[in-house]
Design a protein around this motif. Sequence first.
Motif, PDB file in Angstrom:
ATOM      1  N   GLU A  10       0.906  -1.122  -0.093  1.00  0.00           N
ATOM      2  CA  GLU A  10       0.148  -0.127  -0.052  1.00  0.00           C
ATOM      3  C   GLU A  10       0.818   1.356   0.110  1.00  0.00           C
ATOM      4  O   GLU A  10       0.596   2.364  -0.713  1.00  0.00           O
ATOM      5  CB  GLU A  10      -0.967  -0.061   1.144  1.00  0.00           C
ATOM      6  N   LEU A  11       1.813   1.279   0.726  1.00  0.00           N
ATOM      7  CA  LEU A  11       3.007   2.593   0.900  1.00  0.00           C
ATOM      8  C   LEU A  11       3.535   2.713  -0.457  1.00  0.00           C
ATOM      9  O   LEU A  11       3.586   3.587  -0.961  1.00  0.00           O
ATOM     10  CB  LEU A  11       3.713   2.281   1.919  1.00  0.00           C
ATOM     11  N   ALA A  12       4.025   1.606  -1.085  1.00  0.00           N
ATOM     12  CA  ALA A  12       4.621   1.674  -2.523  1.00  0.00           C
ATOM     13  C   ALA A  12       3.703   2.309  -3.442  1.00  0.00           C
ATOM     14  O   ALA A  12       4.233   3.030  -4.179  1.00  0.00           O
ATOM     15  CB  ALA A  12       5.103   0.231  -3.048  1.00  0.00           C
TER      16      ALA A  12
ATOM     17  N   ILE B 181       3.299   6.008  -2.776  1.00  0.00           N
ATOM     18  CA  ILE B 181       4.534   6.869  -3.099  1.00  0.00           C
ATOM     19  C   ILE B 181       4.561   6.850  -4.631  1.00  0.00           C
ATOM     20  O   ILE B 181       4.713   7.856  -5.196  1.00  0.00           O
ATOM     21  CB  ILE B 181       5.488   6.044  -2.604  1.00  0.00           C
ATOM     22  N   ALA B 182       4.298   5.696  -5.513  1.00  0.00           N
ATOM     23  CA  ALA B 182       4.180   5.667  -7.049  1.00  0.00           C
ATOM     24  C   ALA B 182       3.248   6.814  -7.210  1.00  0.00           C
ATOM     25  O   ALA B 182       3.298   7.400  -8.236  1.00  0.00           O
ATOM     26  CB  ALA B 182       4.021   4.466  -7.775  1.00  0.00           C
ATOM     27  N   SER B 183       1.991   6.822  -6.642  1.00  0.00           N
ATOM     28  CA  SER B 183       1.204   7.792  -7.028  1.00  0.00           C
ATOM     29  C   SER B 183       1.414   9.134  -6.818  1.00  0.00           C
ATOM     30  O   SER B 183       0.944  10.230  -7.400  1.00  0.00           O
ATOM     31  CB  SER B 183      -0.283   7.423  -6.371  1.00  0.00           C
ATOM     32  N   ARG B 184       2.602   9.567  -6.151  1.00  0.00           N
ATOM     33  CA  ARG B 184       2.977  10.738  -5.984  1.00  0.00           C
ATOM     34  C   ARG B 184       4.130  11.281  -7.021  1.00  0.00           C
ATOM     35  O   ARG B 184       4.351  12.484  -7.109  1.00  0.00           O
ATOM     36  CB  ARG B 184       3.497  10.938  -4.458  1.00  0.00           C
ATOM     37  N   LYS B 185       4.563  10.551  -7.857  1.00  0.00           N
ATOM     38  CA  LYS B 185       5.526  10.891  -8.919  1.00  0.00           C
ATOM     39  C   LYS B 185       4.803  11.800  -9.862  1.00  0.00           C
ATOM     40  O   LYS B 185       3.668  11.550 -10.335  1.00  0.00           O
ATOM     41  CB  LYS B 185       6.193   9.531  -9.538  1.00  0.00           C
ATOM     42  N   GLY B 186       5.393  12.864 -10.062  1.00  0.00           N
ATOM     43  CA  GLY B 186       4.942  14.050 -11.210  1.00  0.00           C
ATOM     44  C   GLY B 186       3.810  14.601 -10.399  1.00  0.00           C
ATOM     45  O   GLY B 186       3.411  15.683 -11.221  1.00  0.00           O
TER      46      GLY B 186
ATOM     47  N   LEU C 168      12.279   1.995   5.810  1.00  0.00           N
ATOM     48  CA  LEU C 168      11.095   1.538   4.903  1.00  0.00           C
ATOM     49  C   LEU C 168      10.900   2.525   4.046  1.00  0.00           C
ATOM     50  O   LEU C 168      10.766   2.239   2.801  1.00  0.00           O
ATOM     51  CB  LEU C 168      10.459   0.554   5.447  1.00  0.00           C
ATOM     52  N   TYR C 169      10.223   3.361   4.467  1.00  0.00           N
ATOM     53  CA  TYR C 169       9.525   4.437   3.761  1.00  0.00           C
ATOM     54  C   TYR C 169      10.513   5.056   2.590  1.00  0.00           C
ATOM     55  O   TYR C 169      10.126   5.163   1.488  1.00  0.00           O
ATOM     56  CB  TYR C 169       8.845   5.618   4.589  1.00  0.00           C
ATOM     57  N   HIS C 170      11.844   5.397   3.245  1.00  0.00           N
ATOM     58  CA  HIS C 170      12.783   6.279   2.209  1.00  0.00           C
ATOM     59  C   HIS C 170      13.518   5.169   1.280  1.00  0.00           C
ATOM     60  O   HIS C 170      13.770   5.767   0.402  1.00  0.00           O
ATOM     61  CB  HIS C 170      13.705   6.897   3.107  1.00  0.00           C
ATOM     62  N   LEU C 171      13.549   3.909   1.691  1.00  0.00           N
ATOM     63  CA  LEU C 171      13.976   3.080   0.751  1.00  0.00           C
ATOM     64  C   LEU C 171      12.817   2.992  -0.389  1.00  0.00           C
ATOM     65  O   LEU C 171      13.370   3.000  -1.624  1.00  0.00           O
ATOM     66  CB  LEU C 171      13.993   1.777   1.244  1.00  0.00           C
TER      67      LEU C 171
ATOM     68  N   ASP D 182       7.715  -5.080  -6.110  1.00  0.00           N
ATOM     69  CA  ASP D 182       7.597  -6.322  -6.663  1.00  0.00           C
ATOM     70  C   ASP D 182       8.815  -7.160  -7.260  1.00  0.00           C
ATOM     71  O   ASP D 182       9.117  -8.038  -7.062  1.00  0.00           O
ATOM     72  CB  ASP D 182       6.261  -6.409  -7.579  1.00  0.00           C
ATOM     73  N   GLU D 183       9.494  -6.069  -7.851  1.00  0.00           N
ATOM     74  CA  GLU D 183      10.906  -6.217  -8.481  1.00  0.00           C
ATOM     75  C   GLU D 183      12.007  -6.925  -7.128  1.00  0.00           C
ATOM     76  O   GLU D 183      12.501  -7.912  -7.461  1.00  0.00           O
ATOM     77  CB  GLU D 183      11.500  -5.297  -8.974  1.00  0.00           C
ATOM     78  N   VAL D 184      11.875  -6.029  -6.182  1.00  0.00           N
ATOM     79  CA  VAL D 184      12.878  -6.298  -5.131  1.00  0.00           C
ATOM     80  C   VAL D 184      12.386  -7.456  -4.182  1.00  0.00           C
ATOM     81  O   VAL D 184      13.083  -8.732  -4.037  1.00  0.00           O
ATOM     82  CB  VAL D 184      12.941  -5.268  -4.012  1.00  0.00           C
ATOM     83  N   LEU D 185      11.031  -7.775  -4.307  1.00  0.00           N
ATOM     84  CA  LEU D 185      10.565  -9.084  -3.505  1.00  0.00           C
ATOM     85  C   LEU D 185      10.894 -10.244  -4.353  1.00  0.00           C
ATOM     86  O   LEU D 185      11.140 -11.279  -3.919  1.00  0.00           O
ATOM     87  CB  LEU D 185       8.852  -8.938  -3.405  1.00  0.00           C
ATOM     88  N   SER D 186      10.551 -10.113  -5.749  1.00  0.00           N
ATOM     89  CA  SER D 186      11.092 -11.184  -6.604  1.00  0.00           C
ATOM     90  C   SER D 186      12.551 -11.795  -6.476  1.00  0.00           C
ATOM     91  O   SER D 186      12.919 -12.825  -6.501  1.00  0.00           O
ATOM     92  CB  SER D 186      10.632 -10.772  -8.190  1.00  0.00           C
TER      93      SER D 186
END
Length: 101
Positions: free
Chosen positions: A5-7, A10-15, A65-68, A80-84
Motif C-alpha cells: 500500500e505504501l509503495a 509513493i508511486a502515485s506521488r510521482k510527478g 522502509l519509507y525512504h527505501l 515487486d521487483e525487489v520481492l522477486s
Amino acid sequence: MILDELATLIASRKGVDPDSSWTAQLLAKGPEKCAEKFGEEAIEAIIEAVKGDKARLTSEAADVLYHLLVMLAARDVTLDEVLSELAQRQGKSGIAEKASR
C-alpha cells in the motif's frame, strides 16, 4: 500488506505538485536526494540499534522502509521487483549467493 500500500501511494506521488505532499517533494528533488535521505535514515536506525532503544529503533526502521521505497520509486524499481529478487535468493546459502554476484 502495508508495504504494498505504501509503495502504491509513493508511486502515485510521482510527478504531482511538490507542494501537495512530502513524498512528492522528495521525488521532485531527484533520485540522488532520495538516496541521500535514505542514507540519513539508515544511519539514524543504526544509532538507535546501537543504543538499544527499541521504540526509537522501531520508529527509525519505519523511516528507513519509507525512504527505501521512495528511493526505489525515484529509480523506477518496484517493490515487486525487489520481492522477486528476494524470492530467487530464498533457499540459497548467503555465502554462495554473495559469491555469485
